[in-house]
Write a protein that holds these residues in place. Structure first.
Motif, PDB file in Angstrom:
ATOM      1  N   ILE A 313       0.852  -1.186   0.000  1.00 29.31           N
ATOM      2  CA  ILE A 313       0.000   0.000   0.000  1.00 29.31           C
ATOM      3  C   ILE A 313       0.891   1.241   0.000  1.00 29.31           C
ATOM      4  O   ILE A 313       1.857   1.322   0.773  1.00 29.31           O
ATOM      5  N   SER A 314       0.567   2.193  -0.864  1.00 28.33           N
ATOM      6  CA  SER A 314       1.225   3.490  -0.865  1.00 28.33           C
ATOM      7  C   SER A 314       0.270   4.497  -0.235  1.00 28.33           C
ATOM      8  O   SER A 314      -0.797   4.780  -0.785  1.00 28.33           O
ATOM      9  N   CYS A 315       0.640   5.024   0.942  1.00 28.46           N
ATOM     10  CA  CYS A 315      -0.245   5.905   1.700  1.00 28.46           C
ATOM     11  C   CYS A 315      -0.163   7.337   1.171  1.00 28.46           C
ATOM     12  O   CYS A 315       0.832   7.733   0.544  1.00 28.46           O
ATOM     13  N   VAL A 330      -7.488  -0.474   4.170  1.00 27.91           N
ATOM     14  CA  VAL A 330      -7.118   0.372   3.032  1.00 27.91           C
ATOM     15  C   VAL A 330      -8.213   1.416   2.878  1.00 27.91           C
ATOM     16  O   VAL A 330      -9.389   1.081   2.713  1.00 27.91           O
ATOM     17  N   CYS A 334      -5.560   6.061  -0.752  1.00 28.12           N
ATOM     18  CA  CYS A 334      -4.377   5.212  -0.850  1.00 28.12           C
ATOM     19  C   CYS A 334      -4.237   4.665  -2.269  1.00 28.12           C
ATOM     20  O   CYS A 334      -5.165   4.724  -3.077  1.00 28.12           O
TER      21      CYS A 334
END
Length: 347
Positions: A313-315, A330, A334
């Motif tokens: 996951i890229s926050c 999630v 995101c």
């Protein structure tokens, strides 16, 4: 207002532009040929019309010679036909040469980077960092549907004499000038651009980062909506570029160190990374936006159904959480880090 109109009329009458002179002379020849043809030929052929006279004049000037209309009287042949053939053909050739010269001049100006473009949703590349590098960037972007081959591309550089033939064939436009000046940015239509890529002009000179910072400030000061990706050499320049408002920064020296160390520890890792980063072969890494809320495992299953494997996951704050527990939440905003054959739409 009256004085302005009067001055304009005087300048047009005393020193008219060349194209206006040719247009007036061409109209005069057409009127002379049409009226003269009807004057001499109408008594013997009452069915002739003004359209027939104009058609005869145009056909004669163009040297087509269909033969459907032609003068039979001496006056029509020597007082109308002969002057049209002499002056009309010469005038037409001169007009065509003017058009050809204008086209050549326009193309030359574009190749030399002297043109001004009115484009929208295009890509602007700043600094010519070598033909091979620019071509690789264009090739990678063309392979992804987010850019493709339909997005116009403008190259901005101050030192390049003319656009290389290879880039001309790719349809790249060129603007020569100082990339930090508003005049140059306006010619590249930066306000209507969608993406801007700022390359390092000389990878061996850390001072090149100073130019990139100045370019980034010039762009962000005009149009913050443009997505800017900046290349830098010195990691210390990243802070300045972030303050300048750049959307993304790529420090090549930092990634070089990563590649070298990983190749030492894991021989062959550069081939794996090269395959993942290249759009021309294998599968690629994608960041898929998330517009709903759910657990990581549910999103992973949805991606697997579409042929993608989720890595993490890229926050929104820039942190990346790789291989998180399946119950990790999630949230909207995101992005999922996936590997797959093509880009996915938002989930």
């Amino acid at each position: 207002m009256f004085q302005v109109i009067q001055y304009f009329m005087k300048s047009m009458v005393r020193n008219p532009p060349e194209y206006l002179r040719v247009l007036v002379l061409m109209l005069a020849v057409l009127i002379y040929g049409t009226t003269g043809f009807l004057y001499f030929e109408l008594p013997a052929n009452p069915d002739l019309s003004w359209a027939d006279g104009l058609w005869y004049t145009i056909v004669t000037i163009a040297t087509v010679g269909y033969g459907d209309f032609f003068p039979k009287s001496l006056g029509g042949r020597f007082l109308v036909g002969w002057p049209i053939m002499v002056f009309g053909i010469g005038l037409l050739g001169y007009a065509l040469s003017m058009v050809a010269a204008a086209l050549v001049t326009s193309k030359t100006k574009e190749i030399k980077g002297m043109s001004t473009f009115k484009l929208s949703d295009h890509l602007v590349i700043f600094n010519f960092a070598g033909l091979a590098k620019v071509e690789r960037i264009l090739l990678e972007l063309a392979l992804d549907k987010a850019v493709g081959t339909s997005m116009p591309v403008i190259l901005v550089d101050e030192q390049l004499d003319e656009l290389p033939v290879e880039l001309q064939k790719r349809g790249v436009h060129y603007v020569r000038g100082n990339p930090t000046r508003d005049e140059t940015l306006q010619r590249a239509a930066i306000d209507q651009a969608q993406h801007a890529v700022i390359l390092t002009r000389d990878p061996t000179d850390p001072a090149s980062d100073n130019l990139n910072v100045a370019i980034a400030l010039a762009i962000e000061g005009r149009c913050k909506q443009v997505n800017t990706v900046v290349e830098c050499i010195d990691p210390a320049s990243e802070e300045l570029l972030r303050k300048a408002g750049c959307d993304r920064i790529v420090c090549t020296s930092r990634f070089d160190a990563h590649f070298l160390s990983q190749e030492l520890l894991n021989p062959g890792v550069q081939e794996v990374l090269g395959d993942l980063l290249s759009s021309g072969q294998g599968q690629q890494i994608y960041l898929v936006p998330v517009s709903s809320v759910g657990a990581f495992e549910s999103f992973s299953q949805r991606c697997r159904n579409k042929g993608h494997m989720v890595l993490g996951i890229s926050c929104p704050d820039g942190k990346v959480n790789l291989n998180p527990p399946s119950e990790t939440p999630v949230t909207a905003g995101c992005r999922l880090v996936t590997i797959g054959p093509s880009r996915l739409d938002a989930l």
